[in-house]
Design a protein around this motif. Structure first.
Motif: not given
Length: 347
Positions: A160-180, A248-254
């Motif tokens: 329960g102590t803090p751990t590093g945050p992780r995000a899962l991106l769903i979709g084709p490995r296109a330029a946008l998701l790769a950049k995100l 903007l997408l980074v802000a969404q994740v945060v």
């Protein structure tokens, strides 16, 4: 020295990472903040961009060492029995400056006193002291109990102590998701890309704090992923990409990663009002607020406009919006050091 007791506690907190209007990166940090008399101590410092030593990124051994120091079971890291209360979120050294205080035993009690901003061997009490902060006297037994809950019987960090945050991106490995994914990793958020998470093991799904659906993912595919995370008893927040704009997408994740209770947030709300002519920003306590607008131009190129960067007092503030920044479908992102809020603007 004060003889009045105040309560001591710990609460999950966040230093909001992101991509700034000038393209610079702000590192994301999850940490535990100190709660004194029911209020996070960092909230009393209007413009201090810092984190406590109890951060997720330090690693288990270093985290346990920090807890033992605050328990006064280890030597203070600085001369004069001074301890780092808040330090730079971008590095682990005191070179950038740190808020320090003397922590000492006084009989059965623990006292925090002489808060000051320190960049050298010792702070100048007159010039760098925080004279409106402390001293604080804590019941020693309750103080130690709150900190000891962070450790197991063998001295390792407790679950329960803090751990590093992780995000899962769903979709084709296109330029946008790769950049995100690259931008998230740059600010300290782990990110992986996959086409389908439905068959993943429950233990793996529970490691993620947020799921981002790319714009090409169908609604039935999103529903299947949501069901898989629900079956895994995951607390991940699922969001759909608002627009192909990486900051903007980074802000969404945060924003989705924020688990801070509403009572402990300084930025309470953000709305567009008066037909998109103004933004209403609601602040709980004095803090620095940055407001930017994101949009796509006629050639689908991302545009970012900085609208506000100021320390605001508590209350609701109306901010006029530059019509050149708000054209077509746009998005406002407001951030303090610990919170991010997003709202669409339709004109």
């Amino acid at each position: 020295m004060t003889s009045e007791y105040v309560t001591f506690g710990l609460v999950p907190a966040m230093r909001a990472g992101g991509v700034q209007a000038d393209g610079a990166y702000r590192t994301h940090r999850d940490f535990l903040d100190f709660v004194v008399d029911g209020r996070p101590l960092l909230a009393r410092l209007a413009d201090l961009d810092a984190v406590s030593p109890l951060t997720a990124h330090t690693g288990p051994a270093a985290f346990a060492d920090q807890v033992r120091r605050l328990l006064l079971d280890a030597e203070p890291p600085l001369d004069g029995s001074r301890f780092i209360i808040y330090g730079c979120p971008e590095c682990e050294g005191p070179e950038c400056g740190a808020l320090t205080a003397v922590i000492e035993r006084d009989g059965p009690d623990v006292v925090w006193r002489d808060f000051g901003w320190q960049t050298g061997e010792a702070p100048d009490a007159e010039r760098d002291g925080y004279h409106d902060i402390g001293p604080y006297r804590f019941h020693g037994e309750r103080y130690r109990a709150a900190l000891k809950r962070l450790l197991t019987a063998d001295g390792a960090p407790a679950p329960g102590t803090p751990t590093g945050p992780r995000a899962l991106l769903i979709g084709p490995r296109a330029a946008l998701l790769a950049k995100l994914a690259a931008a998230l990793r740059r600010i300290g958020i782990g990110a992986e890309i996959t086409l389908d998470a439905v068959g993943a093991h429950a233990d793996e799904l529970r490691k993620y704090g947020v799921v981002v659906f790319g714009g090409t993912v169908r609604e039935d595919e999103r529903d299947a992923v949501r069901r898989a995370f629900a079956a895994a008893r995951s607390e991940a927040v699922c969001v759909t990409a608002l627009a192909p704009i990486v900051p903007l997408l980074v802000a969404q994740v945060v924003q989705a990663l924020d688990r801070t209770s509403q009572d402990h947030r300084r930025l309470l709300g953000l709305t567009a009002v008066a037909g998109g002519a103004e933004a209403a920003v609601e602040i709980a306590s004095a803090c620095r607020v940055r407001l930017v607008a994101h949009r796509l131009d006629r050639l689908s190129r991302p545009r970012t406009h900085a609208l506000l960067d100021a320390v605001l007092p508590p209350g609701t503030h109306r901010v006029p919006l530059d019509p050149r920044a708000i054209r077509g479908r746009s998005f406002l992102v407001a951030r303090t050091n610990d919170t991010v809020r997003i709202t669409p603007v339709e004109r």
